[in-house]
Write a protein that holds these residues in place. Structure first.
Motif, PDB file in Angstrom:
ATOM      1  N   SER A  51       0.842  -1.188   0.000  1.00 53.87           N
ATOM      2  CA  SER A  51       0.000   0.000   0.000  1.00 53.87           C
ATOM      3  C   SER A  51       0.881   1.244   0.000  1.00 53.87           C
ATOM      4  N   ILE A  52       0.280   2.338  -0.438  1.00 57.38           N
ATOM      5  CA  ILE A  52       0.947   3.637  -0.462  1.00 57.38           C
ATOM      6  C   ILE A  52       0.208   4.555   0.497  1.00 57.38           C
ATOM      7  N   GLU A  53       0.940   5.103   1.452  1.00 59.45           N
ATOM      8  CA  GLU A  53       0.413   6.156   2.325  1.00 59.45           C
ATOM      9  C   GLU A  53       0.905   7.475   1.745  1.00 59.45           C
ATOM     10  N   LEU A  54      -0.017   8.259   1.222  1.00 63.39           N
ATOM     11  CA  LEU A  54       0.327   9.493   0.531  1.00 63.39           C
ATOM     12  C   LEU A  54      -0.057  10.690   1.391  1.00 63.39           C
ATOM     13  N   VAL A  55       0.924  11.582   1.646  1.00 59.63           N
ATOM     14  CA  VAL A  55       0.682  12.799   2.420  1.00 59.63           C
ATOM     15  C   VAL A  55       1.284  13.968   1.654  1.00 59.63           C
ATOM     16  N   ILE A  56       0.447  14.931   1.271  1.00 61.57           N
ATOM     17  CA  ILE A  56       0.913  16.130   0.584  1.00 61.57           C
ATOM     18  C   ILE A  56       0.744  17.296   1.542  1.00 61.57           C
ATOM     19  N   SER A  57       1.846  18.024   1.766  1.00 61.14           N
ATOM     20  CA  SER A  57       1.816  19.133   2.713  1.00 61.14           C
ATOM     21  C   SER A  57       2.360  20.412   2.066  1.00 61.14           C
ATOM     22  N   GLU A  58       2.448  21.474   2.880  1.00 63.25           N
ATOM     23  CA  GLU A  58       2.885  22.797   2.412  1.00 63.25           C
ATOM     24  C   GLU A  58       1.910  23.364   1.387  1.00 63.25           C
ATOM     25  N   ILE A  59       0.629  23.040   1.557  1.00 60.16           N
ATOM     26  CA  ILE A  59      -0.409  23.550   0.663  1.00 60.16           C
ATOM     27  C   ILE A  59      -0.841  24.912   1.203  1.00 60.16           C
TER      28      ILE A  59
END
Length: 142
Positions: A23-31
């Motif tokens: 599985s891939i745990e995806l976290v996008i930050s600095e938005i």
């Protein structure tokens, strides 16, 4: 007897396919704002990297909440994956670029590589997804 055999075969096939995936745990930050969405392309190969939706393994759109977008993707076949993302303020699915092709939307790549001349390579951005355990991708927008 045939029903029992077929049931056992089905169970073994399902168990094996689940064991062969991660599985891939995806976290996008600095938005910078919660307006719009985050557009994501996940690639399992160099072909089409980093912009071709037709060549991507998976394409996602995620909502933004408190400057972060996140999702866990299950049943990911083992292999190398690279991810590209951008902040789609107007939710039209297209990244805006200036006259020389530099993105005007905030964007990011897996592994957060430095940028010198153009997009980084698939190899520089890829990470291995192994069976049976999650692989975390943390991407900071720039």
């Amino acid at each position: 007897m045939n029903i029992i055999f077929l049931s056992l075969l089905f169970f073994i096939t399902i168990s094996k396919s689940q064991n062969d995936s991660g599985s891939i745990e995806l976290v996008i930050s600095e938005i910078t704002s919660d307006d719009g969405v985050i557009q994501i392309l996940i690639f399992s190969q160099k072909k089409g990297w980093p912009e071709s939706p037709n060549d991507a393994w998976k394409m996602l759109t995620l909502p933004i909440e408190n400057g972060i977008a996140k999702k866990t993707i299950t049943n990911v076949p083992a292999g190398n994956y690279a991810i590209t993302v951008f902040h789609d303020h107007d939710e039209n699915g297209e990244i805006r670029k200036n006259k020389v092709g530099y993105p005007l939307n905030d964007f990011g790549f897996s592994n957060n590589p430095g940028l010198i001349f153009g997009a980084p390579s698939f190899e520089k951005c890829s990470k291995k997804v192994n069976p049976g355990k999650p692989t975390r991708f943390e991407i900071e927008l720039r």
